[in-house]
Design a protein around this motif. Structure first.
Motif, PDB file in Angstrom:
ATOM      1  N   ASN A 133       0.836  -1.210   0.000  1.00 44.18           N
ATOM      2  CA  ASN A 133       0.000   0.000   0.000  1.00 44.18           C
ATOM      3  C   ASN A 133       0.868   1.257   0.000  1.00 44.18           C
ATOM      4  OD1 ASN A 133      -2.674  -1.478   0.753  1.00 44.18           O
ATOM      5  ND2 ASN A 133      -1.228  -2.107   2.333  1.00 44.18           N
ATOM      6  N   PRO A 134       1.561   1.547  -1.093  1.00 44.36           N
ATOM      7  CA  PRO A 134       2.520   2.663  -1.084  1.00 44.36           C
ATOM      8  C   PRO A 134       1.890   4.032  -0.857  1.00 44.36           C
ATOM      9  CG  PRO A 134       2.210   1.803  -3.304  1.00 44.36           C
ATOM     10  CD  PRO A 134       1.557   0.831  -2.385  1.00 44.36           C
ATOM     11  N   LYS A 135       0.612   4.172  -1.125  1.00 39.82           N
ATOM     12  CA  LYS A 135      -0.039   5.480  -0.973  1.00 39.82           C
ATOM     13  C   LYS A 135      -0.793   5.626   0.338  1.00 39.82           C
ATOM     14  CE  LYS A 135      -0.485   6.130  -5.962  1.00 39.82           C
ATOM     15  NZ  LYS A 135      -1.428   6.336  -7.099  1.00 39.82           N
ATOM     16  N   LYS A 136      -0.814   4.565   1.138  1.00 36.84           N
ATOM     17  CA  LYS A 136      -1.522   4.616   2.407  1.00 36.84           C
ATOM     18  C   LYS A 136      -0.678   5.303   3.475  1.00 36.84           C
ATOM     19  CE  LYS A 136      -5.180   2.466   1.026  1.00 36.84           C
ATOM     20  NZ  LYS A 136      -6.467   3.157   0.960  1.00 36.84           N
ATOM     21  N   LYS A 137      -1.370   5.914   4.442  1.00 33.91           N
ATOM     22  CA  LYS A 137      -0.682   6.660   5.502  1.00 33.91           C
ATOM     23  C   LYS A 137      -0.497   5.780   6.727  1.00 33.91           C
ATOM     24  CE  LYS A 137      -0.399  11.251   7.434  1.00 33.91           C
ATOM     25  NZ  LYS A 137      -1.009  12.588   7.515  1.00 33.91           N
ATOM     26  N   LEU A 138       0.749   5.610   7.144  1.00 35.42           N
ATOM     27  CA  LEU A 138       1.091   4.756   8.277  1.00 35.42           C
ATOM     28  C   LEU A 138       1.660   5.610   9.413  1.00 35.42           C
ATOM     29  CD1 LEU A 138       2.925   1.347   8.064  1.00 35.42           C
ATOM     30  CD2 LEU A 138       3.509   2.985   9.838  1.00 35.42           C
ATOM     31  N   VAL A 139       1.076   5.477  10.575  1.00 33.04           N
ATOM     32  CA  VAL A 139       1.509   6.223  11.760  1.00 33.04           C
ATOM     33  C   VAL A 139       2.056   5.249  12.798  1.00 33.04           C
ATOM     34  CG1 VAL A 139       0.742   7.655  13.693  1.00 33.04           C
ATOM     35  CG2 VAL A 139      -0.104   8.123  11.374  1.00 33.04           C
ATOM     36  N   TYR A 140       3.186   5.584  13.375  1.00 30.90           N
ATOM     37  CA  TYR A 140       3.801   4.777  14.421  1.00 30.90           C
ATOM     38  C   TYR A 140       3.637   5.458  15.765  1.00 30.90           C
ATOM     39  CZ  TYR A 140       7.483   2.776  17.380  1.00 30.90           C
ATOM     40  OH  TYR A 140       8.179   2.203  18.427  1.00 30.90           O
ATOM     41  N   ILE A 141       3.052   4.735  16.723  1.00 33.28           N
ATOM     42  CA  ILE A 141       2.946   5.210  18.101  1.00 33.28           C
ATOM     43  C   ILE A 141       3.967   4.457  18.936  1.00 33.28           C
ATOM     44  CG2 ILE A 141       1.487   5.377  20.157  1.00 33.28           C
ATOM     45  CD1 ILE A 141      -0.950   5.493  18.302  1.00 33.28           C
ATOM     46  N   MET A 142       4.881   5.189  19.561  1.00 35.91           N
ATOM     47  CA  MET A 142       5.900   4.577  20.407  1.00 35.91           C
ATOM     48  C   MET A 142       5.536   4.764  21.863  1.00 35.91           C
ATOM     49  SD  MET A 142      10.054   5.101  20.523  1.00 35.91           S
ATOM     50  CE  MET A 142      10.372   5.848  22.130  1.00 35.91           C
ATOM     51  N   THR A 143       5.424   3.649  22.585  1.00 33.18           N
ATOM     52  CA  THR A 143       5.092   3.685  23.999  1.00 33.18           C
ATOM     53  C   THR A 143       6.355   3.885  24.844  1.00 33.18           C
ATOM     54  OG1 THR A 143       5.396   1.327  24.475  1.00 33.18           O
ATOM     55  CG2 THR A 143       3.309   1.977  23.450  1.00 33.18           C
ATOM     56  N   ASP A 144       6.152   3.944  26.148  1.00 36.76           N
ATOM     57  CA  ASP A 144       7.299   4.133  27.048  1.00 36.76           C
ATOM     58  C   ASP A 144       7.714   2.830  27.727  1.00 36.76           C
ATOM     59  OD1 ASP A 144       5.175   3.793  28.757  1.00 36.76           O
ATOM     60  OD2 ASP A 144       5.306   5.770  29.686  1.00 36.76           O
ATOM     61  N   GLY A 145       7.471   1.685  27.046  1.00 34.51           N
ATOM     62  CA  GLY A 145       7.838   0.394  27.622  1.00 34.51           C
ATOM     63  C   GLY A 145       9.328   0.101  27.594  1.00 34.51           C
ATOM     64  N   ALA A 146      10.082   0.867  26.826  1.00 33.81           N
ATOM     65  CA  ALA A 146      11.536   0.641  26.739  1.00 33.81           C
ATOM     66  C   ALA A 146      12.233   2.000  26.631  1.00 33.81           C
ATOM     67  CB  ALA A 146      11.849  -0.264  25.555  1.00 33.81           C
ATOM     68  N   ALA A 147      12.972   2.239  25.541  1.00 28.58           N
ATOM     69  CA  ALA A 147      13.641   3.538  25.376  1.00 28.58           C
ATOM     70  C   ALA A 147      12.610   4.656  25.412  1.00 28.58           C
ATOM     71  CB  ALA A 147      14.405   3.560  24.053  1.00 28.58           C
ATOM     72  N   LEU A 148      12.936   5.738  26.048  1.00 25.98           N
ATOM     73  CA  LEU A 148      12.013   6.868  26.121  1.00 25.98           C
ATOM     74  C   LEU A 148      12.214   7.884  24.997  1.00 25.98           C
ATOM     75  CD1 LEU A 148      11.853   7.411  29.985  1.00 25.98           C
ATOM     76  CD2 LEU A 148      10.434   5.979  28.517  1.00 25.98           C
ATOM     77  N   PRO A 149      13.445   8.255  24.641  1.00 21.90           N
ATOM     78  CA  PRO A 149      13.604   9.174  23.501  1.00 21.90           C
ATOM     79  C   PRO A 149      13.489   8.389  22.190  1.00 21.90           C
ATOM     80  CG  PRO A 149      15.521   9.207  24.991  1.00 21.90           C
ATOM     81  CD  PRO A 149      14.732   7.987  25.291  1.00 21.90           C
ATOM     82  N   ILE A 150      12.595   8.806  21.312  1.00 27.13           N
ATOM     83  CA  ILE A 150      12.455   8.131  20.020  1.00 27.13           C
ATOM     84  C   ILE A 150      13.722   8.312  19.186  1.00 27.13           C
ATOM     85  CG2 ILE A 150      11.446  10.042  18.701  1.00 27.13           C
ATOM     86  CD1 ILE A 150       9.442   7.967  17.547  1.00 27.13           C
ATOM     87  N   TYR A 151      14.534   9.300  19.556  1.00 27.79           N
ATOM     88  CA  TYR A 151      15.772   9.566  18.828  1.00 27.79           C
ATOM     89  C   TYR A 151      16.711   8.366  18.829  1.00 27.79           C
ATOM     90  CZ  TYR A 151      14.116  14.128  20.579  1.00 27.79           C
ATOM     91  OH  TYR A 151      13.337  15.200  20.939  1.00 27.79           O
ATOM     92  N   LEU A 152      16.598   7.497  19.830  1.00 31.05           N
ATOM     93  CA  LEU A 152      17.500   6.354  19.922  1.00 31.05           C
ATOM     94  C   LEU A 152      17.252   5.330  18.816  1.00 31.05           C
ATOM     95  CD1 LEU A 152      19.760   5.031  21.688  1.00 31.05           C
ATOM     96  CD2 LEU A 152      17.932   3.802  22.872  1.00 31.05           C
ATOM     97  N   SER A 153      16.042   5.349  18.244  1.00 28.50           N
ATOM     98  CA  SER A 153      15.685   4.329  17.262  1.00 28.50           C
ATOM     99  C   SER A 153      16.223   4.659  15.876  1.00 28.50           C
ATOM    100  CB  SER A 153      14.160   4.177  17.178  1.00 28.50           C
ATOM    101  OG  SER A 153      13.816   3.289  16.135  1.00 28.50           O
ATOM    102  N   LYS A 154      17.215   3.897  15.460  1.00 29.99           N
ATOM    103  CA  LYS A 154      17.729   4.055  14.101  1.00 29.99           C
ATOM    104  C   LYS A 154      16.738   3.484  13.092  1.00 29.99           C
ATOM    105  CE  LYS A 154      22.557   4.267  15.495  1.00 29.99           C
ATOM    106  NZ  LYS A 154      23.928   3.720  15.361  1.00 29.99           N
ATOM    107  N   ASN A 155      15.908   2.532  13.552  1.00 29.83           N
ATOM    108  CA  ASN A 155      14.858   2.008  12.678  1.00 29.83           C
ATOM    109  C   ASN A 155      13.895   3.105  12.268  1.00 29.83           C
ATOM    110  OD1 ASN A 155      15.841  -0.619  12.831  1.00 29.83           O
ATOM    111  ND2 ASN A 155      14.506  -1.201  14.512  1.00 29.83           N
ATOM    112  N   VAL A 156      13.433   3.869  13.243  1.00 28.48           N
ATOM    113  CA  VAL A 156      12.493   4.959  12.947  1.00 28.48           C
ATOM    114  C   VAL A 156      13.150   5.997  12.047  1.00 28.48           C
ATOM    115  CG1 VAL A 156      11.217   6.897  13.959  1.00 28.48           C
ATOM    116  CG2 VAL A 156      11.101   4.634  15.018  1.00 28.48           C
ATOM    117  N   ASP A 157      14.390   6.349  12.348  1.00 31.85           N
ATOM    118  CA  ASP A 157      15.101   7.342  11.533  1.00 31.85           C
ATOM    119  C   ASP A 157      15.195   6.873  10.080  1.00 31.85           C
ATOM    120  OD1 ASP A 157      16.719   9.759  11.209  1.00 31.85           O
ATOM    121  OD2 ASP A 157      18.418   8.399  10.985  1.00 31.85           O
TER     122      ASP A 157
END
Length: 365
Positions: free
Chosen positions: A142-166
């Motif tokens: 679905n290349p045209k669909k909008k995907l949103v990621y919600i990151m919880t606080d179950g592990a790392a707190l700053p989303i900046y740590l995630s190279k996957n997200v980047d």
């Protein structure tokens, strides 16, 4: 008491404005450290920094780095304008964010007037490493669909740590991010999972939402003592708000720990005892021996009586990752070393292609 050391910045290996990967010299020894410039400010080679060295001294895996507490050559800073909600509350590093729910927020009315998620699909994982395989398969379908990621606080707190997200954001595969609870740094900040789901639908107009903790997980080998137990209350919240709850089971045949063989005891605990609602549970059709093992687990725990279990033929997970030039790793294992784990996450995307009329399977080539 945390362990603190003073080091000198010897080099800056990588920086993107949110995370600095640096090398510091501590007592004459060169070691790796991370600096969050939005919290602790800009850093230069030669700066003297105060470091939290606890995780390295404990020989932890994820999070096993030194983190800069303060740059002793750049101690003072001013907060940015806007927002009144604090995260990391009542700690020396509490940060101010502009939360979607605030009365002054441009989106406050969207939250107040919300009525239903209208069956919006929400895929809930228990490990951060489930994100990339799901996103790769979903976006290829679905290349045209909008995907949103919600990151919880179950592990790392700053989303900046995630190279996957980047990486996924740079490739245009995640459209927006939301951080909830004490987690922070997303495109949008929310106080809890309920308002985050509402924001995804009403503000961001998401076609699908993926929810999981950030990098890392805490486990103790006990039945209830793991942070991934949050998967249950999140699935309940999706159902409560009128969404379509989809659970990704943690599956592995590479993990040497018997409690994680097939469907992990983590997933069984969540699906059997924690989640209160019936959820959609896509299962990849693995080889006959593996599938028999999984079906026996489902039967022994009476999960087929509680949940909608759907078996999906999916042999495209690796091709989907390669299509976008993505690499994956979980618990130190890459795709070939633990393919069943990554296929479980990818299969949720193929399940959506089966059940959502607006999925465009012809885009998958």
């Amino acid at each position: 008491m945390i362990s603190k050391k003073i080091g000198i910045v010897e080099s800056i290996v990588d920086q993107n404005g949110e995370l600095d990967d640096i090398r510091v010299k501590i007592n004459g020894e060169l070691q790796r450290a991370y600096n969050y410039p939005k919290i602790t400010g800009h850093i230069n080679i030669g700066d003297e920094v105060l470091l939290n060295t606890t995780a390295v001294e404990l020989s932890l895996g994820t999070g096993g780095y030194h983190f800069v507490i303060a740059n002793l050559n750049n101690l003072e800073s001013n907060f940015t304008k806007g927002g009144h909600i604090m995260k990391l509350r009542y700690t020396p590093l509490q940060v101010k964010v502009d939360s979607v729910e605030e009365q002054e927020s441009a989106y406050h009315k969207n939250i107040e007037e919300f009525s239903s998620l209208d069956n919006m699909p929400v895929v809930v994982g228990s490990l951060h490493s489930m994100l990339t395989p799901f996103v790769a398969s979903y976006k290829r379908l679905n290349p045209k669909k909008k995907l949103v990621y919600i990151m919880t606080d179950g592990a790392a707190l700053p989303i900046y740590l995630s190279k996957n997200v980047d990486t996924l954001k740079k490739k245009g595969l995640i459209d927006n991010t939301i951080t909830i609870g004490s987690a922070f740094g997303g495109d949008y900040e929310c106080i809890n999972i309920y308002t985050a789901l509402i924001t995804a639908k009403e503000v961001l107009k998401a076609d699908v939402v993926f929810v999981s903790m950030g990098p890392g997980i805490a486990g103790t080998g006990t039945k209830y003592g793991f942070t991934g137990i949050e998967q249950g209350p999140i699935l309940d919240a999706v159902q409560k708000l009128g969404g379509m709850p989809i659970s990704i089971p943690r599956i592995s045949f590479a993990d040497q720990r018997d409690r994680h063989k097939g469907i992990s005891h983590h997933s069984i605990t969540v699906l059997k005892e924690i989640v209160n609602v019936s959820v959609n549970l896509p299962i990849c059709t693995y080889n006959e021996e593996q599938l028999c093992y999984i079906k026996e687990q489902l039967r022994n725990n009476k999960l087929e009586l509680k949940h909608n279990i759907v078996y999906i033929n999916n042999e495209n997970s690796k091709a989907d990752l390669e299509y976008f030039g993505l690499k994956v790793r979980s618990m130190g294992r890459n795709f070939d070393q633990d393919k069943e784990f990554f296929e479980a996450a990818s299969t949720a995307a193929y399940y959506l292609a089966e059940v959502c009329d607006d999925s465009r399977r012809e885009n998958h080539k």
